[in-house]
Structure formats: structure tokens, C-alpha cells
Design a protein around this motif. Structure first.
Motif, PDB file in Angstrom:
ATOM      1  N   LYS A  23       0.794  -1.227   0.000  1.00 57.95           N
ATOM      2  CA  LYS A  23       0.000   0.000   0.000  1.00 57.95           C
ATOM      3  C   LYS A  23       0.827   1.278   0.000  1.00 57.95           C
ATOM      4  O   LYS A  23       0.557   2.205  -0.747  1.00 57.95           O
ATOM      5  CB  LYS A  23      -0.946   0.017   1.203  1.00 57.95           C
ATOM      6  CG  LYS A  23      -2.218  -0.754   0.978  1.00 57.95           C
ATOM      7  CD  LYS A  23      -3.152  -0.633   2.174  1.00 57.95           C
ATOM      8  CE  LYS A  23      -4.373  -1.544   1.968  1.00 57.95           C
ATOM      9  NZ  LYS A  23      -5.180  -1.633   3.195  1.00 57.95           N
ATOM     10  N   TYR A  24       1.830   1.312   0.871  1.00 61.70           N
ATOM     11  CA  TYR A  24       2.594   2.552   1.003  1.00 61.70           C
ATOM     12  C   TYR A  24       3.238   2.977  -0.317  1.00 61.70           C
ATOM     13  O   TYR A  24       3.026   4.092  -0.788  1.00 61.70           O
ATOM     14  CB  TYR A  24       3.664   2.415   2.087  1.00 61.70           C
ATOM     15  CG  TYR A  24       4.481   3.677   2.244  1.00 61.70           C
ATOM     16  CD1 TYR A  24       3.984   4.761   2.975  1.00 61.70           C
ATOM     17  CD2 TYR A  24       5.715   3.811   1.610  1.00 61.70           C
ATOM     18  CE1 TYR A  24       4.717   5.933   3.093  1.00 61.70           C
ATOM     19  CE2 TYR A  24       6.457   4.987   1.720  1.00 61.70           C
ATOM     20  CZ  TYR A  24       5.958   6.043   2.465  1.00 61.70           C
ATOM     21  OH  TYR A  24       6.663   7.204   2.557  1.00 61.70           O
ATOM     22  N   TRP A  25       3.992   2.061  -0.900  1.00 58.33           N
ATOM     23  CA  TRP A  25       4.712   2.433  -2.127  1.00 58.33           C
ATOM     24  C   TRP A  25       3.778   2.547  -3.319  1.00 58.33           C
ATOM     25  O   TRP A  25       3.968   3.381  -4.202  1.00 58.33           O
ATOM     26  CB  TRP A  25       5.844   1.439  -2.390  1.00 58.33           C
ATOM     27  CG  TRP A  25       6.891   1.554  -1.329  1.00 58.33           C
ATOM     28  CD1 TRP A  25       7.088   0.688  -0.287  1.00 58.33           C
ATOM     29  CD2 TRP A  25       7.823   2.627  -1.150  1.00 58.33           C
ATOM     30  NE1 TRP A  25       8.104   1.157   0.528  1.00 58.33           N
ATOM     31  CE2 TRP A  25       8.571   2.334   0.023  1.00 58.33           C
ATOM     32  CE3 TRP A  25       8.112   3.789  -1.860  1.00 58.33           C
ATOM     33  CZ2 TRP A  25       9.580   3.173   0.501  1.00 58.33           C
ATOM     34  CZ3 TRP A  25       9.115   4.631  -1.388  1.00 58.33           C
ATOM     35  CH2 TRP A  25       9.833   4.319  -0.234  1.00 58.33           C
ATOM     36  N   ALA A  26       2.750   1.714  -3.351  1.00 55.48           N
ATOM     37  CA  ALA A  26       1.809   1.761  -4.472  1.00 55.48           C
ATOM     38  C   ALA A  26       0.988   3.057  -4.460  1.00 55.48           C
ATOM     39  O   ALA A  26       0.464   3.473  -5.482  1.00 55.48           O
ATOM     40  CB  ALA A  26       0.886   0.551  -4.440  1.00 55.48           C
ATOM     41  N   SER A  27       0.904   3.681  -3.278  1.00 59.53           N
ATOM     42  CA  SER A  27       0.089   4.899  -3.218  1.00 59.53           C
ATOM     43  C   SER A  27       0.905   6.178  -3.441  1.00 59.53           C
ATOM     44  O   SER A  27       0.331   7.264  -3.474  1.00 59.53           O
ATOM     45  CB  SER A  27      -0.630   4.977  -1.867  1.00 59.53           C
ATOM     46  OG  SER A  27       0.324   5.090  -0.818  1.00 59.53           O
ATOM     47  N   ARG A  28       2.242   6.044  -3.568  1.00 65.94           N
ATOM     48  CA  ARG A  28       3.040   7.246  -3.878  1.00 65.94           C
ATOM     49  C   ARG A  28       2.582   7.795  -5.221  1.00 65.94           C
ATOM     50  O   ARG A  28       2.439   7.039  -6.186  1.00 65.94           O
ATOM     51  CB  ARG A  28       4.532   6.926  -3.991  1.00 65.94           C
ATOM     52  CG  ARG A  28       5.254   6.418  -2.761  1.00 65.94           C
ATOM     53  CD  ARG A  28       5.102   7.282  -1.570  1.00 65.94           C
ATOM     54  NE  ARG A  28       3.923   6.861  -0.823  1.00 65.94           N
ATOM     55  CZ  ARG A  28       3.355   7.557   0.151  1.00 65.94           C
ATOM     56  NH1 ARG A  28       3.822   8.732   0.492  1.00 65.94           N
ATOM     57  NH2 ARG A  28       2.302   7.096   0.783  1.00 65.94           N
ATOM     58  N   LYS A  29       2.385   9.091  -5.294  1.00 68.02           N
ATOM     59  CA  LYS A  29       1.955   9.697  -6.564  1.00 68.02           C
ATOM     60  C   LYS A  29       3.173  10.089  -7.394  1.00 68.02           C
ATOM     61  O   LYS A  29       3.498  11.272  -7.526  1.00 68.02           O
ATOM     62  CB  LYS A  29       1.047  10.889  -6.279  1.00 68.02           C
ATOM     63  CG  LYS A  29      -0.257  10.443  -5.653  1.00 68.02           C
ATOM     64  CD  LYS A  29      -1.260  11.584  -5.569  1.00 68.02           C
ATOM     65  CE  LYS A  29      -2.612  11.033  -5.114  1.00 68.02           C
ATOM     66  NZ  LYS A  29      -3.610  12.120  -4.943  1.00 68.02           N
ATOM     67  N   TRP A  30       3.802   9.073  -7.921  1.00 65.33           N
ATOM     68  CA  TRP A  30       5.036   9.260  -8.675  1.00 65.33           C
ATOM     69  C   TRP A  30       4.845   9.044 -10.175  1.00 65.33           C
ATOM     70  O   TRP A  30       5.785   8.785 -10.909  1.00 65.33           O
ATOM     71  CB  TRP A  30       6.133   8.336  -8.127  1.00 65.33           C
ATOM     72  CG  TRP A  30       6.629   8.783  -6.773  1.00 65.33           C
ATOM     73  CD1 TRP A  30       6.283   9.930  -6.104  1.00 65.33           C
ATOM     74  CD2 TRP A  30       7.566   8.104  -5.931  1.00 65.33           C
ATOM     75  NE1 TRP A  30       6.951  10.005  -4.903  1.00 65.33           N
ATOM     76  CE2 TRP A  30       7.751   8.891  -4.760  1.00 65.33           C
ATOM     77  CE3 TRP A  30       8.275   6.897  -6.047  1.00 65.33           C
ATOM     78  CZ2 TRP A  30       8.608   8.520  -3.728  1.00 65.33           C
ATOM     79  CZ3 TRP A  30       9.131   6.528  -5.030  1.00 65.33           C
ATOM     80  CH2 TRP A  30       9.303   7.338  -3.877  1.00 65.33           C
ATOM     81  N   ARG A  31       3.608   9.092 -10.598  1.00 63.69           N
ATOM     82  CA  ARG A  31       3.307   9.048 -12.031  1.00 63.69           C
ATOM     83  C   ARG A  31       2.856  10.449 -12.416  1.00 63.69           C
ATOM     84  O   ARG A  31       2.060  11.069 -11.700  1.00 63.69           O
ATOM     85  CB  ARG A  31       2.201   8.025 -12.282  1.00 63.69           C
ATOM     86  CG  ARG A  31       1.631   8.025 -13.690  1.00 63.69           C
ATOM     87  CD  ARG A  31       0.556   6.958 -13.830  1.00 63.69           C
ATOM     88  NE  ARG A  31      -0.137   7.100 -15.089  1.00 63.69           N
ATOM     89  CZ  ARG A  31      -1.461   7.276 -15.212  1.00 63.69           C
ATOM     90  NH1 ARG A  31      -2.234   7.301 -14.154  1.00 63.69           N
ATOM     91  NH2 ARG A  31      -2.003   7.429 -16.386  1.00 63.69           N
ATOM     92  N   PHE A  32       3.394  10.932 -13.518  1.00 63.92           N
ATOM     93  CA  PHE A  32       3.071  12.299 -13.946  1.00 63.92           C
ATOM     94  C   PHE A  32       2.634  12.301 -15.398  1.00 63.92           C
ATOM     95  O   PHE A  32       3.197  11.594 -16.224  1.00 63.92           O
ATOM     96  CB  PHE A  32       4.300  13.205 -13.770  1.00 63.92           C
ATOM     97  CG  PHE A  32       4.858  13.193 -12.371  1.00 63.92           C
ATOM     98  CD1 PHE A  32       4.286  13.971 -11.362  1.00 63.92           C
ATOM     99  CD2 PHE A  32       5.939  12.372 -12.054  1.00 63.92           C
ATOM    100  CE1 PHE A  32       4.792  13.943 -10.062  1.00 63.92           C
ATOM    101  CE2 PHE A  32       6.447  12.341 -10.750  1.00 63.92           C
ATOM    102  CZ  PHE A  32       5.869  13.120  -9.758  1.00 63.92           C
ATOM    103  N   TYR A  33       1.613  13.097 -15.695  1.00 60.10           N
ATOM    104  CA  TYR A  33       1.210  13.206 -17.096  1.00 60.10           C
ATOM    105  C   TYR A  33       0.645  14.587 -17.388  1.00 60.10           C
ATOM    106  O   TYR A  33       0.260  15.324 -16.481  1.00 60.10           O
ATOM    107  CB  TYR A  33       0.213  12.108 -17.469  1.00 60.10           C
ATOM    108  CG  TYR A  33      -1.081  12.093 -16.697  1.00 60.10           C
ATOM    109  CD1 TYR A  33      -1.209  11.349 -15.535  1.00 60.10           C
ATOM    110  CD2 TYR A  33      -2.200  12.817 -17.147  1.00 60.10           C
ATOM    111  CE1 TYR A  33      -2.404  11.310 -14.829  1.00 60.10           C
ATOM    112  CE2 TYR A  33      -3.407  12.777 -16.463  1.00 60.10           C
ATOM    113  CZ  TYR A  33      -3.506  12.023 -15.299  1.00 60.10           C
ATOM    114  OH  TYR A  33      -4.685  11.987 -14.606  1.00 60.10           O
ATOM    115  N   ILE A  34       0.627  14.907 -18.675  1.00 59.17           N
ATOM    116  CA  ILE A  34       0.125  16.209 -19.106  1.00 59.17           C
ATOM    117  C   ILE A  34      -1.392  16.164 -19.128  1.00 59.17           C
ATOM    118  O   ILE A  34      -1.996  15.341 -19.822  1.00 59.17           O
ATOM    119  CB  ILE A  34       0.674  16.579 -20.495  1.00 59.17           C
ATOM    120  CG1 ILE A  34       2.203  16.698 -20.454  1.00 59.17           C
ATOM    121  CG2 ILE A  34       0.048  17.894 -20.968  1.00 59.17           C
ATOM    122  CD1 ILE A  34       2.846  17.002 -21.797  1.00 59.17           C
TER     123      ILE A  34
END
Length: 205
Positions: free
Chosen positions: A185-196
Motif C-alpha cells: 500500500k505505502y509504495w503503491a500509493s506514492r503519486k510518482w506518475r506524472f502526465y500532461i
DNA sequence: GTACAGATTGAG
DNA sequence: TCAATCTGTACT
């Protein structure tokens, strides 16, 4: 203008965001060049990140390129058939990288360019909007595979990045990374995906 | 040596 | 919802 080493050695999350809007350039053997604007990225920050292949500092033949100084290509096969194009970031020895998840193809108007693309991918006209909206698909489009492992984007004649448009921060969406629920959960919930925001080449979930 | 699952994709 | 497809990695 080609992006220099100093671009890639910045903190990984910053690079992941700053990569949006930059242009990937791929020169083929016949001299033709395909270009695409980066519209979606994901950051992987080992050794703590449980979704990273370098979890716990693990270093193997496969993920060695993650440890190179920023600007090198880390490419690997998933699910037995799709290549994943990553760019190493940060300093040498730090296993951090950014996965390029989607690009927007830049199509030249000249007939010669059209001919090249149609040679690479048949019936391209109707497929172009859906050709590069995913990490596996963009590799197929750009002809990237194992032979690009460890390639230096700062020096390569076959592939490099050029400065593209500046994407305003209000147009950058941060979201959870895709396909890494196994990381907990912890790592999967990091918002480390970015898009335009609003870009139609962003991968669909 | 052998088993196994994955940073996806597209068909049904 | 699910199979395709195959190699790196872990374990016997």
C-alpha cells in the motif's frame, strides 16, 4: 537543443516532471528520424522503493543500468513481450530512474516521413493516435529493444532528447503508478506518475 | 535444473 | 476478464 547531463542528474521526481514536454529523437539506420513528445512518466526510486527493481540495493545484470549516472537507458522486457524504456537519473551508484509511459508522435508533413512510418508500422494513419500511448507501445514505435541497454542519451547518435515545450505545473497531474500493487500500500500509493493534463496520448488505465 | 511471476496489451 | 509469451531471478 539536446538535453545535457545536468538535466538528468537532478532529483528523480523533478526529472520525472521536467521530462514532460521534452522530445525523444530516434535516428534509424537509414537516416530517418522519428520524434515524440513525452506526455507521461513514472519515477522509481531505489533502494527503498519496493516497486523498484533495485529494492534493498539489489544489483543484477538486468538492472545494472539503473545505477549509472543520469542520462543512460535502462531497458528491460516485461510479460515476455514488451520492452520498457527507462532513463537513469541522479548520481552514479544511486538506483533511480524514470519510466517513459507515453509519447505523442510528431509527424512531419513530408511524404518521405510518411513513407518511413508506414514502413515501420502498416496502416499507420488510423493507428497513430493509439500507437504510443503506453510504455510497451512506444518502444515498438521507436524500435527500442535490448540493443539500447546502457546507451547514453547525452552522447548517442541513435537516440537522444531535445528541449521541448515547457509544461506549466498546473497542467501536470500526479497520480499513483500503474501495475505495481505488489509493492504494498505505502509504495503503491506514492503519486510518482506524472502526465500532461488532457493529453490524449496518455495511457489509459 | 526448474519454477514462477511480471513497471503490458488487446481481444472477448 | 483473461491469455500471450519469455527471461531474470530465486530456490531445490
Amino acid at each position: 537543443m539536446r538535453l545535457k547531463r545536468s538535466f538528468y542528474t537532478q532529483p528523480t521526481l523533478k526529472v520525472a516532471k521536467n521530462l514532460l514536454g521534452q522530445i525523444i529523437c530516434r535516428r534509424f539506420g537509414n537516416g530517418r528520424i522519428l520524434r515524440g513528445k513525452i506526455v507521461e512518466t513514472e519515477a522509481y526510486i531505489g533502494p527503498n522503493d519496493k516497486a523498484s527493481h533495485a529494492i534493498g540495493g539489489r544489483m543484477t545484470k538486468r538492472n545494472l543500468a539503473e545505477f549509472l549516472i543520469g542520462g543512460h537507458i535502462y531497458i528491460y522486457l516485461v510479460y515476455g513481450m514488451y520492452w520498457q524504456f527507462n532513463i537513469s537519473t541522479s548520481k552514479k551508484g544511486k538506483p533511480e530512474c524514470v519510466l517513459i509511459r507515453a509519447i505523442e508522435p510528431i509527424i512531419e508533413k513530408s511524404p518521405k516521413s510518411e513513407f518511413l512510418i508506414s514502413k515501420q508500422i502498416p496502416n499507420h494513419k488510423s493507428q497513430i493516435p493509439k500507437l504510443t500511448n503506453g510504455p510497451g507501445k512506444l518502444c515498438r514505435y521507436l524500435g527500442l529493444d535490448k540493443s539500447f541497454y546502457g546507451e547514453d542519451l547525452v552522447r548517442s547518435e541513435k537516440i537522444w532528447l531535445e528541449k521541448g515545450e515547457k509544461v506549466r505545473s498546473k497542467n501536470i497531474i500526479a497520480a499513483k503508478r500503474i501495475g505495481i500493487d505488489y509493492a504494498g500500500k505505502y509504495w503503491a500509493s506514492r503519486k510518482w506518475r506524472f502526465y500532461i493534463k488532457g493529453n490524449k496520448w496518455v495511457s489509459k488505465k
